[in-house]
Design a protein around this motif. Structure first.
Motif, short mmCIF file in Angstrom:
data_model
loop_
_atom_site.label_atom_id
_atom_site.label_comp_id
_atom_site.label_asym_id
_atom_site.label_seq_id
_atom_site.Cartn_x
_atom_site.Cartn_y
_atom_site.Cartn_z
N THR A 101 0.65 -1.62 0.22
CA THR A 101 0.14 0.13 -0.08
C THR A 101 0.21 1.30 0.50
O THR A 101 0.58 2.83 -0.33
CB THR A 101 -1.24 -0.17 0.95
N GLU A 102 1.66 0.94 0.64
CA GLU A 102 2.88 2.92 1.46
C GLU A 102 3.86 2.74 -0.10
O GLU A 102 3.24 4.32 -0.59
CB GLU A 102 3.57 2.48 1.96
N ARG A 103 3.76 1.21 -0.48
CA ARG A 103 4.55 1.74 -2.52
C ARG A 103 3.65 2.51 -3.47
O ARG A 103 4.17 3.01 -4.05
CB ARG A 103 5.10 0.92 -2.60
N VAL A 104 2.51 1.79 -4.13
CA VAL A 104 1.37 2.10 -5.07
C VAL A 104 1.59 3.61 -4.72
O VAL A 104 0.98 4.16 -5.06
CB VAL A 104 0.38 1.16 -4.92
N GLN A 105 1.33 3.74 -2.82
CA GLN A 105 0.77 5.44 -3.42
C GLN A 105 1.34 6.25 -3.58
O GLN A 105 1.47 6.84 -3.68
CB GLN A 105 0.08 4.94 -2.13
N GLY A 106 2.62 5.84 -2.65
CA GLY A 106 3.75 6.61 -2.78
C GLY A 106 4.63 6.84 -4.87
O GLY A 106 4.32 7.74 -4.82
N VAL A 107 4.52 6.30 -5.66
CA VAL A 107 4.18 5.36 -6.72
C VAL A 107 3.62 6.55 -7.80
O VAL A 107 3.92 7.45 -8.39
CB VAL A 107 4.97 4.18 -6.99
N ALA A 108 2.45 6.41 -6.76
CA ALA A 108 1.39 7.06 -7.99
C ALA A 108 1.08 8.45 -7.55
O ALA A 108 0.98 9.59 -8.59
CB ALA A 108 -0.36 6.56 -7.33
N ALA A 109 1.02 9.21 -6.33
CA ALA A 109 1.62 10.78 -5.71
C ALA A 109 3.08 11.34 -6.91
O ALA A 109 3.20 11.94 -7.14
CB ALA A 109 1.60 10.79 -4.74
N MET A 110 4.43 10.41 -6.89
CA MET A 110 5.12 10.71 -7.60
C MET A 110 4.65 10.88 -8.73
O MET A 110 5.53 11.69 -9.55
CB MET A 110 6.57 9.64 -7.96
N LYS A 111 3.99 10.24 -9.82
CA LYS A 111 3.59 10.06 -11.03
C LYS A 111 2.87 11.47 -11.64
O LYS A 111 2.45 12.24 -12.46
CB LYS A 111 2.96 8.53 -11.77
N LYS A 112 1.40 11.59 -10.26
CA LYS A 112 0.29 12.35 -10.38
C LYS A 112 2.06 13.57 -9.91
O LYS A 112 1.09 14.73 -11.50
CB LYS A 112 -0.03 12.04 -10.11
N ALA A 113 2.58 14.09 -9.71
CA ALA A 113 3.28 15.14 -9.36
C ALA A 113 3.99 15.04 -10.83
O ALA A 113 4.22 16.47 -11.40
CB ALA A 113 4.37 15.13 -8.23
N SER A 114 4.61 13.93 -11.51
CA SER A 114 5.76 14.36 -12.52
C SER A 114 5.23 14.70 -13.28
O SER A 114 5.09 15.56 -14.39
CB SER A 114 6.76 13.08 -13.06
N ALA A 115 3.19 14.78 -14.33
CA ALA A 115 2.75 15.11 -14.78
C ALA A 115 2.32 16.06 -15.12
O ALA A 115 2.05 16.97 -15.90
CB ALA A 115 1.32 13.67 -15.19
N GLN A 116 1.77 16.80 -13.78
CA GLN A 116 1.70 17.77 -13.54
C GLN A 116 2.50 19.09 -13.51
O GLN A 116 2.32 20.94 -13.41
CB GLN A 116 0.88 18.62 -12.12
N ALA A 117 3.84 18.69 -13.67
CA ALA A 117 5.30 19.25 -13.24
C ALA A 117 4.87 20.03 -14.07
O ALA A 117 4.92 19.82 -16.43
CB ALA A 117 6.52 18.93 -13.05
N PRO A 118 5.42 21.22 -14.87
CA PRO A 118 6.13 22.37 -16.19
C PRO A 118 6.88 21.78 -16.85
O PRO A 118 7.55 20.25 -16.36
CB PRO A 118 6.84 23.37 -15.55
N THR A 154 10.75 21.21 -16.58
CA THR A 154 11.38 20.47 -15.16
C THR A 154 11.15 19.32 -15.24
O THR A 154 12.14 18.45 -14.97
CB THR A 154 10.09 20.92 -13.71
N ARG A 155 9.53 18.97 -15.61
CA ARG A 155 9.75 17.18 -16.13
C ARG A 155 10.74 16.76 -17.17
O ARG A 155 10.90 15.25 -16.73
CB ARG A 155 8.60 16.98 -16.93
N SER A 156 12.12 17.28 -18.12
CA SER A 156 13.16 17.28 -18.66
C SER A 156 13.47 16.71 -18.29
O SER A 156 14.84 16.28 -18.25
CB SER A 156 12.95 17.63 -19.65
N GLN A 157 14.07 17.12 -16.53
CA GLN A 157 15.06 17.55 -15.81
C GLN A 157 15.14 16.02 -14.88
O GLN A 157 16.08 15.45 -14.32
CB GLN A 157 15.28 18.44 -15.11
N LEU A 158 13.52 15.15 -15.10
CA LEU A 158 14.07 14.20 -13.96
C LEU A 158 14.84 13.34 -14.75
O LEU A 158 14.85 13.12 -16.10
CB LEU A 158 12.48 13.59 -13.92
#
Length: 358
Positions: A327-344, A347-351
């Motif tokens: 649960t902790e892992r999948v929620q963490g991955v989901a939050a990270m991917k959502k933040a990456s998708a919403q980033a300019p 910014t995303r190109s530097q990830l």
């Protein structure tokens, strides 16, 4: 894949008839290593989905309990408020791919396991030999926020965020040889790279995991018998013997489960995994004779099922410690991917580019 071959595979030592296949095993090992190295060195790129991708697979051929594990994970993800979808290879299907499994889908078009997964889970299921195509179809046509790949541990083209390796506790890794001299698709050491290793039942004393691998035990639980035709619950057949059939990767496990329920078996019939049953297979079976089978087999005989044909409904009980970690892992991955998708975009190109968990 003959039943005799499987018996030889799961002996502790290399059976004499398999000696002649060892050169082919060496070739298989080399080709698999080269293919994997192409992804490790990024000479071939894996596709990364915008949502978490969870691969449930194994390093051996045959049934280890992947399908009930996928169903248990789907239920858990839904309890978390997530919207999962499933991708599968669609083994045995000859339809046009990629395809969504629908009400009119049949095993000969998309395979038996995808149909069972769709019916039992109620979530979208897409099939394609190239799982990337199935994943893209799901994302384009369905409202999902997490993908589970049923099998596909060796399908490196599909990038993954979480890997779960399943091991059959009773059979282990057999003779520890690669295909075709043994049941291994990859070395058992591959499991050192996955996030969790789960054993289906306790690991037998004669088997062992490679050094450094920790596993958690899950258990397949029987829920009850159902009529193949209408899926209504019935009592366990009592006072009469039964014919038991199995067209799955590990038929002996199913036969043992039937015996554990006190049912007398008069005859067992083993068919190849994913066998396409036909009415002619049962011409010499009496209409009054109980026939018992797995849920996967029931899907393929439903069209010509008789009143005394039943399947055993089962469910996988996952360890609580694993569920908390998962649960902790999948929620963490989901939050990270959502933040990456919403980033300019800048910014995303530097990830850093994500690589498959090899």
């Amino acid at each position: 894949m003959s039943d005799k071959l499987v018996v030889w595979w799961y002996q502790r030592r290399l059976a004499f008839p398999l000696w002649f296949l060892t050169p082919l095993s060496a070739l298989f090992t080399m080709l698999a290593a080269v293919r994997r190295m192409l992804f490790v060195l990024r000479l071939k790129k894996s596709w990364q989905a915008p949502v978490p991708v969870i691969v449930v697979g194994n390093v051996t051929v045959g049934g280890t309990g992947k399908t009930p594990t996928v169903l248990a994970l789907i239920e858990h993800l839904q309890r978390l408020g997530m919207r999962p979808g499933i991708v599968s290879r669609g083994y045995g299907g000859a339809g046009t791919f990629p395809a969504l499994v629908g009400a009119t889908s049949t095993p000969d078009l998309c395979g038996d396991e995808p149909i069972m997964l769709a019916r039992l889970s109620g979530v979208p299921v897409a099939v394609a030999p190239k799982r990337i195509e199935a994943a893209k179809l799901l994302l384009a046509s369905k409202d999902i926020d997490v993908i589970i790949a049923d099998d596909g541990l060796q399908h490196y083209a599909l990038g993954r965020d979480i890997e779960i390796g399943i091991v059959d506790g009773g059979r282990g890794f057999g003779n520890n040889w690669r295909l075709p001299a043994g049941p291994l698709r990859e070395s058992a050491r591959r499991l050192k790279k996955v996030d969790w290793v789960l054993t289906n039942g306790p690991l037998a004393a004669e088997h062992s995991l490679p050094k450094g691998i920790e596993a958690q035990e899950m258990n397949l639980q029987t829920i009850g018998w159902r009529q193949v035709g209408d899926s209504s619950e019935i009592e366990v057949p009592d006072g009469e013997t039964a014919l038991v059939i199995a067209g799955i990767g590990n038929p002996q496990r199913f036969f043992a489960m039937v015996r554990e329920q006190g049912i007398t078996i008069s005859e067992t019939r083993v068919y190849a995994d994913h066998y396409d049953f036909k009415a002619t297979d049962f011409y010499h079976v009496s209409n009054e004779y109980p026939v018992l089978m797995t849920e996967k087999d029931a899907i393929k005989v439903r069209a010509f099922a008789r009143p005394h044909w039943y399947y055993l409904k089962v469910a996988m009980a996952l360890p609580e410690t694993f569920l908390q970690q998962f649960t902790e892992r999948v929620q963490g991955v989901a939050a990270m991917k959502k933040a990456s998708a919403q980033a300019p975009v800048s910014t995303r190109s530097q990830l850093p580019n994500e690589a498959p968990n090899l």
